[in-house]
Design a protein around this motif. Structure first.
Motif, short mmCIF file in Angstrom:
data_model
loop_
_atom_site.label_atom_id
_atom_site.label_comp_id
_atom_site.label_asym_id
_atom_site.label_seq_id
_atom_site.Cartn_x
_atom_site.Cartn_y
_atom_site.Cartn_z
N GLY A 60 0.82 -1.20 0.00
CA GLY A 60 0.00 0.00 0.00
C GLY A 60 0.85 1.25 0.00
N HIS A 61 0.50 2.22 -0.83
CA HIS A 61 1.19 3.51 -0.84
C HIS A 61 0.26 4.57 -1.42
N TYR A 62 0.26 5.73 -0.78
CA TYR A 62 -0.48 6.89 -1.28
C TYR A 62 0.42 8.12 -1.20
N PRO A 63 0.32 9.04 -2.18
CA PRO A 63 -0.62 9.04 -3.28
C PRO A 63 -0.28 8.04 -4.38
N VAL A 64 -1.31 7.48 -4.97
CA VAL A 64 -1.12 6.45 -6.00
C VAL A 64 -0.45 7.03 -7.24
N GLU A 65 -0.64 8.32 -7.48
CA GLU A 65 -0.08 8.92 -8.69
C GLU A 65 1.45 8.86 -8.72
N ASP A 66 2.08 8.58 -7.58
CA ASP A 66 3.54 8.42 -7.57
C ASP A 66 4.00 7.31 -8.51
N PHE A 67 3.15 6.33 -8.75
CA PHE A 67 3.53 5.22 -9.63
C PHE A 67 3.47 5.59 -11.11
N TYR A 68 2.88 6.74 -11.41
CA TYR A 68 2.75 7.17 -12.80
C TYR A 68 3.69 8.32 -13.15
N LYS A 69 4.38 8.85 -12.15
CA LYS A 69 5.12 10.09 -12.34
C LYS A 69 6.60 9.92 -12.03
N SER A 70 7.37 10.93 -12.42
CA SER A 70 8.78 11.00 -12.08
C SER A 70 8.96 11.80 -10.80
N GLN A 71 10.00 11.46 -10.04
CA GLN A 71 10.33 12.23 -8.85
C GLN A 71 10.61 13.69 -9.19
N TRP A 72 11.08 13.93 -10.42
CA TRP A 72 11.63 15.23 -10.78
C TRP A 72 10.68 16.10 -11.58
N GLN A 73 9.52 15.63 -11.94
CA GLN A 73 8.60 16.45 -12.71
C GLN A 73 7.83 17.39 -11.79
N SER A 74 7.57 18.60 -12.27
CA SER A 74 6.85 19.58 -11.47
C SER A 74 5.37 19.60 -11.82
N ALA A 75 5.04 19.35 -13.07
CA ALA A 75 3.64 19.33 -13.50
C ALA A 75 3.01 17.99 -13.16
N ASP A 76 1.70 17.97 -13.20
CA ASP A 76 0.97 16.74 -12.89
C ASP A 76 1.25 15.66 -13.92
N ARG A 77 1.42 16.05 -15.17
CA ARG A 77 1.74 15.12 -16.25
C ARG A 77 2.92 15.67 -17.04
N SER A 78 3.77 14.78 -17.49
CA SER A 78 5.00 15.20 -18.17
C SER A 78 5.21 14.40 -19.45
#
Length: 301
Positions: A60-78
């Protein structure tokens, strides 16, 4: 000028009740100082005590969006992270196909732990690219953590740990027994590039690592151990008709060496899980340091 005059009058006017007027200085902090003020400096003892709680075996981990994103991106989607995801997946797909064609050897390609690990890396990175694509085009729920995320987490962590174990054991245990393997470009690809790319990916992604998750790559290793035993007792052969897959897993002639190799692999799995966890902590620390260094922070005394 008017503001400055007011300030001078305020300072020069005797305060009521003979209390001194204290001017609160504003101090500009660096990113690292801000990390210390916010308590983000990693505490080795506390972190370890938290990591070795049994609940950290869970997925279990939240926020779930961490699995879709990079540590280094500032925007919600990159778009750049999406492109990166598919470049890494493309590398493993192309390299995996090339290795399978060159080393197929009457399907013996599938009996080696090296190839199991490389295929696992290919699955993990392609899986990650698909998840990021779905997130990028708003085709996935970023709130609920379903089994698709949990399976991805298991596969990615297992591929990362196993790639490091395979690399270490090849260059330290197997290569001294067969020095001719060192110059083979396919061996360099599968026993060096595999772990380098996965560690690089470990520094790019945003989802966390947990030490106790070492049980997942360990379970895959135990499945391979069982496979190697069945393969040996079923009369399976390696290159040139030898009765073993690897010289260090010769269950017939050197069962003691085989058992020691298994023990070393288990210990290495835990050690690499430990090291990779702290690399994850370093990644988060560097990100927070960098992010805080980009903007001024003030505290008042």
């Amino acid at each position: 000028m008017e503001v400055a005059g007011c300030a001078r009058r305020l300072i020069s006017t005797p305060p009521a009740n003979n209390l001194a007027v204290i001017i609160k200085p504003t101090i500009r902090l660096t990113g690292i100082d801000t990390m210390r003020q916010k308590g983000c400096w990693p505490n080795f003892k506390t972190t370890l005590s938290e990591q070795f709680q049994l609940e950290n075996i869970r997925l279990g981990h939240y926020p779930v969006e961490d699995f879709y994103k990079s540590q280094w991106q500032s925007a919600d989607r990159s778009f750049w992270f999406l492109l990166y995801r598919w470049c890494v997946a493309g590398f493993y797909i192309a390299a995996g196909i090339a290795c399978a064609i060159a080393l197929f050897d009457n399907a013996r390609f599938f009996i080696y732990l090296t190839d199991w690990g490389f295929i696992l890396c290919m699955i993990a990175t392609t899986y990650g690219a698909v998840l990021t694509t779905l997130w990028h085009f708003d085709r996935v729920d970023g709130v609920e953590q379903g089994w698709s995320i949990k399976i991805f987490w298991i596969i990615h962590w297992s591929a990362l740990v196993l790639s490091c174990v395979i690399t270490l054991m090849f260059w330290t245990l197997l290569l001294p027994l067969e020095p001719s393997l060192g110059g083979d470009p396919y061996n360099i690809l599968q026993h060096a590039a595999n772990s380098i790319v996965m560690i690089m990916d470990h520094f790019v992604v945003a989802f966390p690592s947990r030490i106790l998750h070492f049980i997942y790559p360990l379970a895959i290793g135990m499945v391979y151990l069982l496979f190697s035993l069945i393969y040996y007792f079923a009369g399976g052969t390696g290159p040139g008709g030898v009765s073993f897959i690897y010289p260090i897993l010769d269950w017939g002639e050197s069962p003691l060496m085989a058992c020691l190799s298994v023990i070393v692999a288990v210990i290495c799995s835990f050690i690499f899980a430990f090291i990779l966890f702290w690399l994850y902590k370093l990644r988060v620390y560097l990100y927070k340091t960098f992010a805080n260094a980009q903007k001024p922070h003030t505290i008042h005394y």
